[in-house]
Write a protein that holds these residues in place. Structure first.
Motif, PDB file in Angstrom:
ATOM      1  N   GLU A 244       7.190   7.764   0.656  1.00 15.91           N
ATOM      2  CA  GLU A 244       5.957   8.501   0.415  1.00 15.91           C
ATOM      3  C   GLU A 244       6.104   9.998   0.660  1.00 15.91           C
ATOM      4  OE1 GLU A 244       2.699   5.012   1.506  1.00 15.91           O
ATOM      5  OE2 GLU A 244       3.284   6.442   3.054  1.00 15.91           O
ATOM      6  N   THR A 245       7.325  10.438   0.969  1.00 15.89           N
ATOM      7  CA  THR A 245       7.566  11.822   1.359  1.00 15.89           C
ATOM      8  C   THR A 245       8.733  12.401   0.571  1.00 15.89           C
ATOM      9  OG1 THR A 245       6.928  11.186   3.614  1.00 15.89           O
ATOM     10  CG2 THR A 245       7.967  13.338   3.346  1.00 15.89           C
ATOM     11  N   VAL A 246       8.653  13.661   0.208  1.00 16.66           N
ATOM     12  CA  VAL A 246       9.780  14.357  -0.412  1.00 16.66           C
ATOM     13  C   VAL A 246      10.692  14.855   0.704  1.00 16.66           C
ATOM     14  CG1 VAL A 246      10.506  16.303  -1.836  1.00 16.66           C
ATOM     15  CG2 VAL A 246       8.428  15.039  -2.419  1.00 16.66           C
TER      16      VAL A 246
ATOM     17  N   GLY B 223       0.791  -1.228   0.000  1.00 18.53           N
ATOM     18  CA  GLY B 223       0.000   0.000   0.000  1.00 18.53           C
ATOM     19  C   GLY B 223       0.816   1.267   0.000  1.00 18.53           C
ATOM     20  N   VAL B 224       1.999   1.230  -0.576  1.00 20.06           N
ATOM     21  CA  VAL B 224       2.883   2.399  -0.585  1.00 20.06           C
ATOM     22  C   VAL B 224       2.591   3.262  -1.811  1.00 20.06           C
ATOM     23  CG1 VAL B 224       5.276   3.165  -0.767  1.00 20.06           C
ATOM     24  CG2 VAL B 224       4.703   1.217   0.688  1.00 20.06           C
ATOM     25  N   SER B 225       2.462   4.567  -1.584  1.00 19.04           N
ATOM     26  CA  SER B 225       2.308   5.528  -2.672  1.00 19.04           C
ATOM     27  C   SER B 225       3.653   6.222  -2.868  1.00 19.04           C
ATOM     28  CB  SER B 225       1.211   6.547  -2.344  1.00 19.04           C
ATOM     29  OG  SER B 225      -0.026   5.900  -2.129  1.00 19.04           O
ATOM     30  N   ALA B 226       4.477   5.650  -3.726  1.00 19.91           N
ATOM     31  CA  ALA B 226       5.856   6.130  -3.871  1.00 19.91           C
ATOM     32  C   ALA B 226       5.904   7.529  -4.464  1.00 19.91           C
ATOM     33  CB  ALA B 226       6.646   5.159  -4.737  1.00 19.91           C
TER      34      ALA B 226
ATOM     35  N   THR C 118      14.328  13.382   3.134  1.00 19.32           N
ATOM     36  CA  THR C 118      14.714  12.180   3.878  1.00 19.32           C
ATOM     37  C   THR C 118      14.318  12.225   5.345  1.00 19.32           C
ATOM     38  OG1 THR C 118      16.897  13.135   4.327  1.00 19.32           O
ATOM     39  CG2 THR C 118      16.670  11.777   2.346  1.00 19.32           C
ATOM     40  N   GLN C 119      13.978  13.417   5.852  1.00 19.76           N
ATOM     41  CA  GLN C 119      13.628  13.554   7.269  1.00 19.76           C
ATOM     42  C   GLN C 119      12.353  14.370   7.455  1.00 19.76           C
ATOM     43  OE1 GLN C 119      17.037  14.938   9.608  1.00 19.76           O
ATOM     44  NE2 GLN C 119      18.439  13.967   8.168  1.00 19.76           N
ATOM     45  N   GLU C 120      11.451  14.272   6.497  1.00 16.52           N
ATOM     46  CA  GLU C 120      10.230  15.074   6.549  1.00 16.52           C
ATOM     47  C   GLU C 120       9.000  14.263   6.934  1.00 16.52           C
ATOM     48  OE1 GLU C 120      10.585  18.289   6.294  1.00 16.52           O
ATOM     49  OE2 GLU C 120      12.709  17.985   5.882  1.00 16.52           O
ATOM     50  N   TYR C 121       9.140  12.981   7.129  1.00 15.65           N
ATOM     51  CA  TYR C 121       7.991  12.138   7.444  1.00 15.65           C
ATOM     52  C   TYR C 121       7.645  12.246   8.929  1.00 15.65           C
ATOM     53  CZ  TYR C 121      11.727   8.959   8.994  1.00 15.65           C
ATOM     54  OH  TYR C 121      12.815   8.413   9.613  1.00 15.65           O
ATOM     55  N   ALA C 122       6.413  11.921   9.246  1.00 17.20           N
ATOM     56  CA  ALA C 122       5.950  11.966  10.629  1.00 17.20           C
ATOM     57  C   ALA C 122       4.866  10.922  10.830  1.00 17.20           C
ATOM     58  CB  ALA C 122       5.421  13.358  10.983  1.00 17.20           C
ATOM     59  N   PHE C 123       4.763  10.417  12.043  1.00 20.93           N
ATOM     60  CA  PHE C 123       3.704   9.483  12.399  1.00 20.93           C
ATOM     61  C   PHE C 123       3.609   9.430  13.915  1.00 20.93           C
ATOM     62  CE2 PHE C 123       7.662   7.111  11.526  1.00 20.93           C
ATOM     63  CZ  PHE C 123       7.943   6.611  12.793  1.00 20.93           C
ATOM     64  N   THR C 124       2.433   9.078  14.406  1.00 25.87           N
ATOM     65  CA  THR C 124       2.328   8.762  15.829  1.00 25.87           C
ATOM     66  C   THR C 124       2.744   7.311  16.011  1.00 25.87           C
ATOM     67  OG1 THR C 124       0.050   7.977  15.712  1.00 25.87           O
ATOM     68  CG2 THR C 124       0.385  10.356  16.047  1.00 25.87           C
ATOM     69  N   HIS C 125       3.067   6.938  17.224  1.00 21.25           N
ATOM     70  CA  HIS C 125       3.456   5.550  17.445  1.00 21.25           C
ATOM     71  C   HIS C 125       2.290   4.604  17.178  1.00 21.25           C
ATOM     72  CE1 HIS C 125       7.112   6.836  20.076  1.00 21.25           C
ATOM     73  NE2 HIS C 125       7.366   6.893  18.779  1.00 21.25           N
ATOM     74  N   GLN C 126       1.061   5.051  17.450  1.00 22.37           N
ATOM     75  CA  GLN C 126      -0.092   4.209  17.152  1.00 22.37           C
ATOM     76  C   GLN C 126      -0.241   4.008  15.651  1.00 22.37           C
ATOM     77  OE1 GLN C 126      -2.047   2.478  19.408  1.00 22.37           O
ATOM     78  NE2 GLN C 126      -2.575   1.476  17.470  1.00 22.37           N
ATOM     79  N   GLN C 127      -0.009   5.064  14.879  1.00 21.34           N
ATOM     80  CA  GLN C 127      -0.074   4.934  13.421  1.00 21.34           C
ATOM     81  C   GLN C 127       0.974   3.957  12.919  1.00 21.34           C
ATOM     82  OE1 GLN C 127       0.397   9.095  12.468  1.00 21.34           O
ATOM     83  NE2 GLN C 127      -1.797   9.390  12.094  1.00 21.34           N
ATOM     84  N   PHE C 128       2.147   3.993  13.511  1.00 23.77           N
ATOM     85  CA  PHE C 128       3.200   3.069  13.089  1.00 23.77           C
ATOM     86  C   PHE C 128       2.805   1.632  13.397  1.00 23.77           C
ATOM     87  CE2 PHE C 128       7.227   0.816  13.202  1.00 23.77           C
ATOM     88  CZ  PHE C 128       7.917   1.360  12.126  1.00 23.77           C
ATOM     89  N   VAL C 129       2.298   1.411  14.594  1.00 25.47           N
ATOM     90  CA  VAL C 129       1.863   0.061  14.979  1.00 25.47           C
ATOM     91  C   VAL C 129       0.749  -0.425  14.067  1.00 25.47           C
ATOM     92  CG1 VAL C 129       0.720  -1.276  16.795  1.00 25.47           C
ATOM     93  CG2 VAL C 129       2.590   0.285  17.380  1.00 25.47           C
ATOM     94  N   ASP C 130      -0.200   0.450  13.742  1.00 28.93           N
ATOM     95  CA  ASP C 130      -1.300   0.065  12.856  1.00 28.93           C
ATOM     96  C   ASP C 130      -0.781  -0.336  11.472  1.00 28.93           C
ATOM     97  OD1 ASP C 130      -3.124   0.551  14.845  1.00 28.93           O
ATOM     98  OD2 ASP C 130      -3.685   2.548  14.108  1.00 28.93           O
ATOM     99  N   ARG C 131       0.246   0.368  11.027  1.00 28.99           N
ATOM    100  CA  ARG C 131       0.801   0.039   9.709  1.00 28.99           C
ATOM    101  C   ARG C 131       1.557  -1.290   9.750  1.00 28.99           C
ATOM    102  NH1 ARG C 131       2.906   4.492   5.372  1.00 28.99           N
ATOM    103  NH2 ARG C 131       2.875   3.069   3.581  1.00 28.99           N
ATOM    104  N   VAL C 132       2.230  -1.551  10.854  1.00 29.47           N
ATOM    105  CA  VAL C 132       2.868  -2.862  11.023  1.00 29.47           C
ATOM    106  C   VAL C 132       1.813  -3.957  11.000  1.00 29.47           C
ATOM    107  CG1 VAL C 132       4.164  -4.334  12.612  1.00 29.47           C
ATOM    108  CG2 VAL C 132       4.872  -1.957  12.279  1.00 29.47           C
ATOM    109  N   ARG C 133       0.701  -3.723  11.670  1.00 26.38           N
ATOM    110  CA  ARG C 133      -0.377  -4.716  11.708  1.00 26.38           C
ATOM    111  C   ARG C 133      -0.904  -5.000  10.300  1.00 26.38           C
ATOM    112  NH1 ARG C 133      -3.247  -2.245  14.891  1.00 26.38           N
ATOM    113  NH2 ARG C 133      -2.763  -3.415  16.810  1.00 26.38           N
TER     114      ARG C 133
END
Length: 327
Positions: free
Chosen positions: A289-291, A246-249, A293-308
């Protein structure tokens, strides 16, 4: 225990020209070339392999130690990294040179004029690891990424001499290194990171077969782009982990650095190779998915949900057990 990340520190200055360079070039006069282009925008992005990895580790709640050389213009960059959990106490600051800089102009046909100024990066060879370890504690790993070649060699040899477990990640420097240097940089590494093309370059330049490379390192981790990652360890069965779905490169720059950060975070959390690679693949998905190299952001819950979503309930539970303790 600590995690030392050694490598280049740089900024990227990226400009866009709406025309075509070729329309301003006279082939018969290239030996007298003197042209200028009016650009429409300028983006200044934070970069360098070591800060990219440190940023990813910081986003996952770890506090890596950045080891590299920069100029006095590093002040704002330092502040950014420290706000994101990176220990910059041991960055060598040059008295005479600016932080390394990549300057590139891209036209409407994707042709580019680019230059790279190594600047302070050349002073990475002055950095000794022992005083750093004396203050932050024995390292779980010292990752030695692309940097001043003499600096990379010094760090590698010091790790072997002092018994620091190290990770070889020569990446961009492989193209400019001979077989002897590459052999010296990877021999005895606990892990060797590369992409698939670089793994073949290592074999070609060192004269070692794939099996011989593996005999010189503990584990070889090879990223395969959209196909994920392959992990080889001695006589163990190969491990292959698919990339997160589900990656939007948008932009691939820095994806490999993010994978390494996620993989290292997994190792720090005590995960096996498969789970660590899954963490790396999910972090890499945010970067692609981001222009920047250090511009991305997520909450820890969002990260866990994506791992799931990518790897299932157990993987998510394993990651959540560590991220839930981090603010």
């Amino acid at each position: 225990m600590s995690l030392l990340i050694c490598g280049s520190i740089a900024t990227d200055h990226l400009m866009t020209f709406q025309g075509r360079f070729r329309d301003s070039l006279v082939v018969e006069q290239l030996d007298k070339l003197a042209v200028s282009f009016l650009v429409d925008d300028l983006e200044i992005r934070r970069g360098g392999v070591a800060p990219n990895m440190c940023f990813g580790l910081g986003r996952l709640g770890l506090r890596p130690v950045l080891v590299g050389a920069a100029g006095e213009d590093f002040v704002d960059y330092r502040s950014w990294l420290e706000r994101h959990g990176v220990d910059c106490s041991f960055v060598h600051i040059s008295d005479t040179k600016h932080t390394a800089r990549f300057v590139c102009t891209t036209d409407s046909s994707m042709a580019q004029f680019a230059s790279f100024y190594p600047g302070a990066m050349s002073e990475a060879r002055q950095i000794e690891l022992r005083p750093i370890v004396g203050q932050v504690g024995a390292p779980d790993f010292v990752l030695i990424g692309a940097d001043d070649p003499e600096g990379m060699l010094r760090h590698t040899r010091e790790c072997r001499q002092r018994g620091f477990p190290f990770i070889a990640d020569p990446s961009q420097q492989l193209a400019f290194s001979d077989g002897g240097l590459i052999r010296d940089l990877i021999d005895g590494a606990t892990y060797l990171f590369s992409n698939e093309y670089e793994s073949h370059m290592i074999e070609s330049k060192t004269g070692w077969s794939a099996d011989e490379v593996l005999r010189h390192v503990g584990t070889q981790v090879t990223t395969l782009g959209p196909d994920g990652v392959r992990i080889l360890t001695g006589d163990a069965e190969p491990i292959e982990v698919k990339a997160a779905p589900g990656v939007s490169a948008v932009e691939p720059t820095g994806v490999g650095d993010a994978f390494r950060a996620g993989f290292l975070a997994g190792l720090e959390w005590g995960f096996g190779h498969e789970r660590a690679a899954q963490v790396g693949c999910v972090l890499a998905a945010y970067v692609v998915e981001t222009v920047g190299t250090q511009e991305y952001a997520f909450t820890h819950q969002q990260f866990v949900d994506r791992v799931r979503t990518a790897y299932g309930e157990q993987a998510a539970a394993d990651v959540a057990a560590h991220l839930s303790t981090v603010s």
